[in-house]
Design an enzyme around this catalytic site. Structure first.
Site, mmCIF file in Angstrom:
data_model
loop_
_atom_site.group_PDB
_atom_site.id
_atom_site.type_symbol
_atom_site.label_atom_id
_atom_site.label_comp_id
_atom_site.label_asym_id
_atom_site.label_seq_id
_atom_site.Cartn_x
_atom_site.Cartn_y
_atom_site.Cartn_z
ATOM 1 N N ASP A 1 0.840 -1.193 0.000
ATOM 2 C CA ASP A 1 0.000 0.000 0.000
ATOM 3 C C ASP A 1 0.879 1.249 0.000
ATOM 4 O O ASP A 1 2.059 1.202 0.355
ATOM 5 C CB ASP A 1 -0.962 0.014 1.181
ATOM 6 C CG ASP A 1 -0.263 0.132 2.536
ATOM 7 O OD1 ASP A 1 0.778 -0.533 2.732
ATOM 8 O OD2 ASP A 1 -0.758 0.884 3.400
ATOM 9 N N GLU B 1 0.077 -0.748 5.968
ATOM 10 C CA GLU B 1 1.175 -0.152 6.732
ATOM 11 C C GLU B 1 1.010 1.353 6.846
ATOM 12 O O GLU B 1 1.316 1.954 7.876
ATOM 13 C CB GLU B 1 2.517 -0.487 6.073
ATOM 14 C CG GLU B 1 3.730 -0.263 6.970
ATOM 15 C CD GLU B 1 4.260 1.167 6.930
ATOM 16 O OE1 GLU B 1 5.076 1.519 7.799
ATOM 17 O OE2 GLU B 1 3.866 1.932 6.024
#
Length: 477
Positions: free
Chosen positions: A109, A175
């Site tokens: 991500d 994250e």
């Protein structure tokens, strides 16, 4: 096997970069609901490649998040119910009987790309310039995560379908929004990630051409302060002077969090700060660090700020901090609107260092903020996410294998540094899995993480692959 794997990686440099570009084109922005499908597409992309190169038991693991309160674009509080999060990608290859197991971690991500007008090329159309690849996620962390995948492919090919060491891979998609999903998975299903050491490539080198291992990270608590005044927005001409203004109240609260020199004013907040060792301080002083160059090229401000009595490296690696990231609410459009907003909100985070804990630090912060609420308003303090600070011992065989691998690639001795940022999963690996983590990153200080024109130096991408090939081979030996 190692020599053949390095040769394979060198021969396939162009293909490796082309594959990375395909991954970078996927706008896997984990914090924006409109990109949920893109985030899953990135997970599927990574899973498909892991399966193609020879990893086994490849699957997506669904995650979920807890109920929480966030702010919308106007600063209004929204209750976000517990929901499915972005998936983890898992794979393994476990056929070296009696051999050690390495857990390779990364995240697919990325941060939002805004402000878009400051990018020299579109953030999700990777572009090569001056030996760098520019795109959102280029170095944080798609490019560095892809080094792991390509190192494993090179070893598989060189080994005829075998690896020199047992490997598990876990790649997350949250994250950049706190990593709730993987934290829960590690806590509840840690047996599925059983390993001897974790390898994380989500950090940077201290300077170009200087091989670096990060051995410490600051923790974090990310919070919101919401202030409410009147029942509804009010005309400032009719009610100014009588109605409380939540933005003014919020500014008054924020102004009391730090003094003019940068010292945090929360009572007891810094009572449990562990000082760096004398050896660490000596090593930091020996690093090639030019404070004026850092100010001009990395920070870009007229002067540096922070607590007096500490060097820049101490302030960014080993001291707690408090920062305000945004104050949504009220009127922010073009022109003028004379409104006293009913609500105002600030996003405030604190970086923590050993021996601080997120729970105790948040409790002190919350109590202090609630004790200085200006009259006429109501105030609420919310925790959004948190992570523990961590310092990793350098006295183990895995760190030795990493330093030897990078020495072979760079021809220089590896330096040990701390990082000012936070990677919450490292604390989870230590706490839940009871394993050390090798933080072997290949970014550079000017790679513009989380900012426009993020980049990854392509020479470091390729040297990272070779270093990981050598590290995994060294651990297997």
């Amino acid at each position: 096997m190692m020599t053949a794997a390095v040769e394979f990686a060198q021969k396939n440099r162009v293909r490796f970069v082309d594959e990375l570009k395909a991954l970078l084109r996927i706008p896997s922005v984990s914090t924006l609901p409109e990109h949920v499908g893109d985030v899953r597409r990135a997970a599927e992309f990574v899973a498909a490649e892991l399966e193609r190169i020879g990893m086994e038991n490849v699957r997506l693991i669904e995650t979920s998040t807890d109920e929480r309160v966030i702010a919308d674009a106007s600063g209004h509080a929204l209750l976000v119910p517990a929901r499915h999060g972005h998936p983890l990608v898992y794979a393994d290859w476990l056929h070296v009987e009696g051999g050690p197991t390495v857990l390779c971690y990364g995240h697919y991500d990325v941060q939002p790309a805004e402000p878009l007008d400051e990018w020299k090329s579109p953030p999700f159309e990777p572009t090569e310039r001056d030996g760098n690849i520019y795109a959102r996620g280029a170095v944080d962390d798609k490019g560095q995560m892809w080094m792991h995948v390509k190192a494993l492919e090179s070893l598989f090919v060189a080994g005829g379908g075998k690896l020199p060491v047992n490997v598990r891979v876990i790649v997350e998609g949250e994250e950049e929004v706190g990593g709730e999903g993987i934290a829960r998975f590690v806590r509840e299903h840690g047996d599925e990630l059983k390993a001897d050491v974790a390898l994380v490539s989500d950090t940077e080198m201290f300077a170009p051409e200087l091989p670096t291992l990060c051995v410490g990270l600051r923790g974090m608590i990310y919070t919101e302060i919401e202030v409410r005044g009147a029942r509804t927005d009010l005309h400032s001409g009719m009610y100014g002077g009588a109605a409380p203004n939540p933005f003014v109240a919020l500014a008054q609260v924020i102004a009391k969090l730090k003094d003019d020199e940068g010292k945090i004013l929360i009572p007891g907040f810094c009572d449990k700060v562990a000082k760096p060792t004398a050896d660490e301080l000596k090593a930091w002083k020996a690093l090639p660090f030019d404070e004026e160059h850092y100010r001009e090229t990395e920070v870009g401000s007229v002067t540096l700020t922070g607590e007096p009595g500490y060097s820049v490296l101490e302030r960014t690696w080993a001291r707690p901090t408090l920062d305000v990231h945004g104050m949504p609410g009220g009127f922010i459009g073009a022109g003028a609107k004379t409104v006293i907003p009913a609500r105002a909100l600030a996003k405030v985070s604190m970086r923590l260092v050993p021996d601080m804990t997120p729970a105790e630090s948040f409790a002190k912060y919350k109590a202090y903020v609630e004790s200085i609420v200006p009259k006429g308003v109501e105030l609420q303090v919310r925790m959004i996410h948190s992570g523990d600070p961590i310092v990793v011992s350098t006295d183990n065989a895995y760190v030795k294998a990493a330093t030897e691998a990078m020495h072979e690639v760079f021809g220089k001795e590896t330096v040990f540094v701390r990082g000012g940022g936070s990677i919450p999963i490292v604390g989870d690996f230590v706490r839940e899995l009871k394993i050390p983590t090798v933080m072997m990153g290949f970014g550079l200080p000017d790679d513009n993480l989380h900012a426009p024109n993020e980049k990854f130096h392509l020479a470091n991408f390729h040297r990272g692959i070779e270093s990981i090939v050598r590290f995994l081979s060294g651990v297997g030996a």
